[in-house]
Write a protein that holds these residues in place. Structure first.
Motif, mmCIF file in Angstrom:
data_model
loop_
_atom_site.group_PDB
_atom_site.id
_atom_site.type_symbol
_atom_site.label_atom_id
_atom_site.label_comp_id
_atom_site.label_asym_id
_atom_site.label_seq_id
_atom_site.Cartn_x
_atom_site.Cartn_y
_atom_site.Cartn_z
ATOM 1 N N ASN A 193 71.890 -3.491 -6.223
ATOM 2 C CA ASN A 193 72.638 -2.389 -6.462
ATOM 3 C C ASN A 193 74.027 -2.602 -6.934
ATOM 4 O OD1 ASN A 193 70.487 -0.961 -5.914
ATOM 5 N ND2 ASN A 193 70.967 -0.157 -4.013
ATOM 6 N N ASP A 194 74.864 -3.432 -6.075
ATOM 7 C CA ASP A 194 76.310 -3.762 -6.458
ATOM 8 C C ASP A 194 76.592 -4.393 -7.834
ATOM 9 O OD1 ASP A 194 78.874 -5.763 -6.076
ATOM 10 O OD2 ASP A 194 79.168 -4.136 -4.995
ATOM 11 N N ALA B 292 75.433 -2.090 -10.875
ATOM 12 C CA ALA B 292 76.585 -1.169 -10.942
ATOM 13 C C ALA B 292 77.607 -1.751 -11.836
ATOM 14 C CB ALA B 292 77.017 -0.389 -9.677
ATOM 15 N N LYS B 293 77.971 -2.936 -11.140
ATOM 16 C CA LYS B 293 79.370 -3.671 -11.737
ATOM 17 C C LYS B 293 79.019 -4.079 -13.347
ATOM 18 C CE LYS B 293 81.394 -4.997 -7.593
ATOM 19 N NZ LYS B 293 81.503 -5.927 -6.440
#
Ligand code: 6CS
Length: 273
Positions: free
Chosen positions: A194-195, A198-199
Protein backbone atom coordinates in the motif's frame (compact mmCIF):
# COMPACT_ATOMS: atom_id res chain seq x y z
CA UNK A 1 44.89 -29.59 55.03
CA UNK A 2 45.58 -26.01 53.76
CA UNK A 3 45.56 -27.18 50.10
CA UNK A 4 42.22 -28.85 50.63
CA UNK A 5 40.69 -25.67 52.14
CA UNK A 6 41.94 -23.58 49.17
CA UNK A 7 40.42 -26.09 46.76
CA UNK A 8 37.07 -25.90 48.56
CA UNK A 9 37.21 -22.07 48.61
CA UNK A 10 37.83 -21.92 44.84
CA UNK A 11 34.98 -24.29 44.07
CA UNK A 12 32.63 -22.23 46.21
CA UNK A 13 33.52 -18.97 44.46
CA UNK A 14 30.81 -17.89 42.02
CA UNK A 15 31.85 -18.51 38.41
CA UNK A 16 32.28 -15.24 36.43
CA UNK A 17 28.88 -14.54 34.85
CA UNK A 18 28.69 -14.99 31.09
CA UNK A 19 29.54 -11.68 29.48
CA UNK A 20 26.23 -9.77 29.77
CA UNK A 21 25.19 -8.56 26.32
CA UNK A 22 23.01 -5.81 27.78
CA UNK A 23 25.94 -4.39 29.73
CA UNK A 24 28.09 -4.60 26.58
CA UNK A 25 25.51 -2.61 24.60
CA UNK A 26 25.09 -0.06 27.37
CA UNK A 27 28.86 0.48 27.33
CA UNK A 28 28.89 0.51 23.49
CA UNK A 29 26.14 3.15 23.50
CA UNK A 30 24.38 1.79 20.42
CA UNK A 31 22.70 -1.34 19.06
CA UNK A 32 23.61 -2.72 15.63
CA UNK A 33 20.32 -3.63 13.92
CA UNK A 34 19.50 -5.36 10.65
CA UNK A 35 16.69 -3.77 8.61
CA UNK A 36 15.14 -4.32 5.19
CA UNK A 37 14.44 -0.71 4.11
CA UNK A 38 10.82 -1.57 3.34
CA UNK A 39 8.47 1.19 4.53
CA UNK A 40 6.46 1.35 6.73
CA UNK A 41 8.35 -1.45 8.53
CA UNK A 42 11.80 0.07 8.10
CA UNK A 43 13.21 3.01 6.16
CA UNK A 44 16.53 4.80 5.68
CA UNK A 45 16.32 8.42 4.49
CA UNK A 46 18.88 9.96 2.12
CA UNK A 47 20.53 11.58 5.16
CA UNK A 48 20.90 8.13 6.75
CA UNK A 49 18.13 8.63 9.33
CA UNK A 50 16.55 5.31 10.26
CA UNK A 51 12.79 5.18 10.76
CA UNK A 52 9.88 2.82 10.28
CA UNK A 53 7.71 1.13 12.87
CA UNK A 54 10.20 -1.61 13.79
CA UNK A 55 13.23 0.62 14.45
CA UNK A 56 11.05 3.23 16.18
CA UNK A 57 9.75 0.64 18.66
CA UNK A 58 13.25 -0.73 19.14
CA UNK A 59 14.65 2.77 19.72
CA UNK A 60 12.00 3.46 22.39
CA UNK A 61 12.71 0.15 24.16
CA UNK A 62 16.49 0.43 24.01
CA UNK A 63 16.33 3.98 25.34
CA UNK A 64 14.57 2.62 28.42
CA UNK A 65 17.46 0.15 28.70
CA UNK A 66 19.99 2.98 28.61
CA UNK A 67 21.10 2.50 25.00
CA UNK A 68 20.52 5.65 22.98
CA UNK A 69 21.51 4.93 19.40
CA UNK A 70 20.79 2.46 16.64
CA UNK A 71 23.29 1.61 13.93
CA UNK A 72 21.34 0.06 11.04
CA UNK A 73 22.53 -2.10 8.19
CA UNK A 74 20.26 -3.03 5.27
CA UNK A 75 20.07 -6.73 4.52
CA UNK A 76 18.03 -9.19 2.48
CA UNK A 77 15.52 -10.97 4.74
CA UNK A 78 17.17 -14.30 4.06
CA UNK A 79 20.53 -12.92 5.23
CA UNK A 80 19.33 -11.38 8.50
CA UNK A 81 19.41 -14.45 10.73
CA UNK A 82 22.88 -15.58 9.53
CA UNK A 83 24.13 -12.04 10.20
CA UNK A 84 22.70 -12.16 13.74
CA UNK A 85 24.13 -15.61 14.37
CA UNK A 86 27.56 -14.48 13.13
CA UNK A 87 27.51 -11.54 15.54
CA UNK A 88 27.53 -8.91 12.77
CA UNK A 89 24.38 -7.35 14.23
CA UNK A 90 23.01 -7.33 17.78
CA UNK A 91 19.31 -7.53 16.82
CA UNK A 92 16.96 -7.78 13.86
CA UNK A 93 14.24 -5.11 13.94
CA UNK A 94 12.82 -5.40 10.44
CA UNK A 95 9.39 -7.00 10.41
CA UNK A 96 10.98 -10.46 10.26
CA UNK A 97 7.82 -12.49 10.78
CA UNK A 98 7.76 -15.21 13.44
CA UNK A 99 7.56 -18.70 11.97
CA UNK A 100 8.58 -22.02 13.59
CA UNK A 101 11.83 -22.39 11.67
CA UNK A 102 12.87 -18.85 12.54
CA UNK A 103 11.75 -19.24 16.16
CA UNK A 104 14.17 -22.17 16.40
CA UNK A 105 17.03 -20.05 15.06
CA UNK A 106 16.70 -16.84 17.09
CA UNK A 107 15.30 -15.50 20.37
CA UNK A 108 12.25 -13.41 19.42
CA UNK A 109 10.71 -10.72 21.58
CA UNK A 110 6.97 -10.60 22.11
CA UNK A 111 4.96 -9.54 19.01
CA UNK A 112 5.36 -6.04 17.58
CA UNK A 113 4.06 -5.67 13.97
CA UNK A 114 1.28 -7.80 12.44
CA UNK A 115 0.17 -7.86 8.80
CA UNK A 116 -1.37 -9.99 6.05
CA UNK A 117 0.20 -10.72 2.66
CA UNK A 118 -0.62 -8.94 -0.62
CA UNK A 119 0.06 -8.90 -4.35
CA UNK A 120 0.93 -5.88 -6.51
CA UNK A 121 -0.67 -6.53 -9.91
CA UNK A 122 -1.73 -4.56 -13.01
CA UNK A 123 -4.99 -2.60 -12.62
CA UNK A 124 -7.99 -4.94 -12.77
CA UNK A 125 -5.83 -7.93 -11.76
CA UNK A 126 -6.12 -9.34 -15.33
CA UNK A 127 -4.87 -12.83 -14.36
CA UNK A 128 -7.27 -12.96 -11.42
CA UNK A 129 -4.62 -13.84 -8.84
CA UNK A 130 -6.08 -14.27 -5.34
CA UNK A 131 -3.66 -16.80 -3.88
CA UNK A 132 -0.18 -18.19 -4.40
CA UNK A 133 -1.87 -21.36 -5.73
CA UNK A 134 -3.44 -19.27 -8.51
CA UNK A 135 0.05 -18.18 -9.54
CA UNK A 136 1.30 -21.76 -9.34
CA UNK A 137 -1.56 -22.90 -11.59
CA UNK A 138 -0.80 -20.33 -14.30
CA UNK A 139 2.21 -21.77 -16.16
CA UNK A 140 3.00 -18.40 -17.72
CA UNK A 141 2.92 -16.44 -14.44
CA UNK A 142 6.08 -15.06 -12.79
CA UNK A 143 6.05 -13.69 -9.24
CA UNK A 144 8.57 -11.47 -7.48
CA UNK A 145 9.37 -11.62 -3.76
CA UNK A 146 12.23 -10.79 -1.35
CA UNK A 147 15.00 -13.39 -1.19
CA UNK A 148 14.56 -15.64 1.83
CA UNK A 149 11.32 -13.86 2.63
CA UNK A 150 7.99 -15.21 3.80
CA UNK A 151 6.24 -14.60 0.46
CA UNK A 152 8.88 -16.56 -1.44
CA UNK A 153 8.42 -19.53 0.91
CA UNK A 154 4.61 -19.34 0.72
CA UNK A 155 4.76 -19.31 -3.09
CA UNK A 156 7.17 -22.27 -3.21
CA UNK A 157 4.97 -24.18 -0.75
CA UNK A 158 1.93 -23.43 -2.95
CA UNK A 159 3.70 -24.97 -5.93
CA UNK A 160 5.17 -21.98 -7.76
CA UNK A 161 8.32 -23.45 -9.40
CA UNK A 162 11.63 -21.81 -8.57
CA UNK A 163 12.11 -20.75 -12.23
CA UNK A 164 8.91 -18.66 -12.08
CA UNK A 165 9.93 -16.96 -8.82
CA UNK A 166 12.08 -13.85 -9.16
CA UNK A 167 14.12 -12.61 -6.18
CA UNK A 168 13.47 -8.87 -5.82
CA UNK A 169 16.09 -6.89 -3.86
CA UNK A 170 13.91 -3.96 -2.79
CA UNK A 171 10.38 -2.54 -3.19
CA UNK A 172 11.31 -0.02 -5.88
CA UNK A 173 12.73 -2.82 -8.03
CA UNK A 174 9.57 -4.86 -7.52
CA UNK A 175 7.40 -1.94 -8.58
CA UNK A 176 9.43 -1.42 -11.75
CA UNK A 177 9.35 -5.12 -12.63
CA UNK A 178 5.54 -5.16 -12.48
CA UNK A 179 5.35 -1.90 -14.44
CA UNK A 180 7.63 -3.35 -17.13
CA UNK A 181 5.70 -6.62 -17.23
CA UNK A 182 8.80 -8.63 -16.21
CA UNK A 183 6.75 -10.18 -13.42
CA UNK A 184 2.98 -10.61 -13.20
CA UNK A 185 2.78 -10.03 -9.44
CA UNK A 186 5.04 -8.75 -6.66
CA UNK A 187 4.31 -10.01 -3.15
CA UNK A 188 4.99 -8.18 0.11
CA UNK A 189 2.91 -7.58 3.23
CA UNK A 190 -0.19 -5.42 2.76
CA UNK A 191 1.14 -2.26 4.40
CA UNK A 192 4.37 -2.40 2.39
CA UNK A 193 2.56 -2.64 -0.96
CA UNK A 194 0.00 0.00 0.00
CA UNK A 195 2.87 2.36 0.87
CA UNK A 196 4.75 1.50 -2.33
CA UNK A 197 1.71 2.01 -4.59
CA UNK A 198 0.65 5.23 -2.89
CA UNK A 199 4.12 6.72 -3.31
CA UNK A 200 4.31 5.58 -6.94
CA UNK A 201 1.02 7.25 -7.88
CA UNK A 202 0.73 4.67 -10.65
CA UNK A 203 -2.98 4.31 -11.53
CA UNK A 204 -2.18 1.30 -13.74
CA UNK A 205 -1.42 -0.91 -10.73
CA UNK A 206 -3.43 -2.21 -7.79
CA UNK A 207 -2.90 -4.17 -4.59
CA UNK A 208 -4.81 -7.40 -4.09
CA UNK A 209 -5.08 -8.16 -0.39
CA UNK A 210 -5.21 -10.27 1.63
CA UNK A 211 -3.69 -13.18 -0.27
CA UNK A 212 -6.19 -16.01 0.25
CA UNK A 213 -4.86 -18.91 2.31
CA UNK A 214 -1.85 -16.97 3.65
CA UNK A 215 -1.68 -16.44 7.43
CA UNK A 216 -1.56 -13.07 9.19
CA UNK A 217 1.99 -12.87 10.54
CA UNK A 218 3.56 -10.85 13.33
CA UNK A 219 7.20 -9.97 13.82
CA UNK A 220 9.19 -9.43 16.97
CA UNK A 221 12.68 -8.08 17.57
CA UNK A 222 15.05 -11.01 17.06
CA UNK A 223 18.13 -11.67 19.20
CA UNK A 224 20.91 -14.22 19.14
CA UNK A 225 19.84 -17.40 20.95
CA UNK A 226 22.59 -16.86 23.53
CA UNK A 227 21.25 -13.38 24.40
CA UNK A 228 17.98 -14.42 26.05
CA UNK A 229 18.73 -12.15 29.04
CA UNK A 230 18.85 -9.18 26.64
CA UNK A 231 15.66 -10.40 24.93
CA UNK A 232 13.92 -10.72 28.30
CA UNK A 233 15.00 -7.20 29.31
CA UNK A 234 13.68 -5.95 25.96
CA UNK A 235 10.35 -7.70 26.62
CA UNK A 236 9.97 -6.10 30.06
CA UNK A 237 10.25 -2.61 28.55
CA UNK A 238 8.13 -3.55 25.51
CA UNK A 239 5.34 -4.67 27.85
CA UNK A 240 5.51 -1.32 29.67
CA UNK A 241 5.25 0.54 26.34
CA UNK A 242 2.19 -1.55 25.43
CA UNK A 243 0.65 -0.92 28.83
CA UNK A 244 1.23 2.84 28.77
CA UNK A 245 -0.19 3.36 25.26
CA UNK A 246 3.18 4.52 23.93
CA UNK A 247 3.45 1.38 21.78
CA UNK A 248 0.20 2.26 19.98
CA UNK A 249 1.37 5.86 19.56
CA UNK A 250 4.45 4.58 17.74
CA UNK A 251 3.01 1.85 15.48
CA UNK A 252 -0.48 3.09 14.59
CA UNK A 253 0.58 6.17 12.59
CA UNK A 254 2.41 3.70 10.33
CA UNK A 255 -0.86 1.78 9.82
CA UNK A 256 -0.16 -1.13 12.19
CA UNK A 257 -2.66 -2.35 14.78
CA UNK A 258 -1.32 -2.27 18.35
CA UNK A 259 -4.26 -4.45 19.41
CA UNK A 260 -3.29 -7.14 16.89
CA UNK A 261 0.19 -7.43 18.38
CA UNK A 262 -1.16 -7.29 21.94
CA UNK A 263 -3.74 -10.00 21.24
CA UNK A 264 -1.17 -12.73 20.59
CA UNK A 265 2.09 -14.06 21.96
CA UNK A 266 5.47 -15.29 20.78
CA UNK A 267 4.61 -18.83 21.89
CA UNK A 268 1.35 -18.84 19.89
CA UNK A 269 3.02 -17.45 16.76
CA UNK A 270 6.03 -19.77 16.96
CA UNK A 271 3.74 -22.78 17.28
CA UNK A 272 1.45 -21.77 14.39
CA UNK A 273 1.74 -21.80 10.57
O1 6CS B 1 9.40 -11.67 7.41
C1 6CS B 1 9.48 -11.71 6.19
O2 6CS B 1 10.06 -12.60 5.57
C2 6CS B 1 8.77 -10.58 5.41
N1 6CS B 1 8.65 -9.43 6.24
C3 6CS B 1 8.49 -8.21 5.70
C4 6CS B 1 8.25 -7.03 6.57
N2 6CS B 1 8.57 -7.98 4.40
C5 6CS B 1 8.82 -9.04 3.42
C6 6CS B 1 9.47 -10.25 4.12
O3 6CS B 1 9.42 -11.37 3.23
Amino acid sequence: MKKCLIAVALLAAPLPAMADKLEDLQKQGYVRIAIGNEPPYTAVASDGKVSGAAPDVARAVFEKLGIKDLEASIAEYGAMIPSLQAGRVDAITAGLFMKPERCNAVAYSQPILCDAEALLVPKGNPKGFKSYADIANDASARMGAPGGGTEEKLALDAGVPRDRLVVVPDPQSGLKMVQDGRIDAYSLPVLSLNDLLAKSGDANLEVFAPVEGAPVYCDGAAFNKKDTALRDAFDVELAKLKESGEFAQIVEPYGFSAAAAMSTTRDALCAAQ
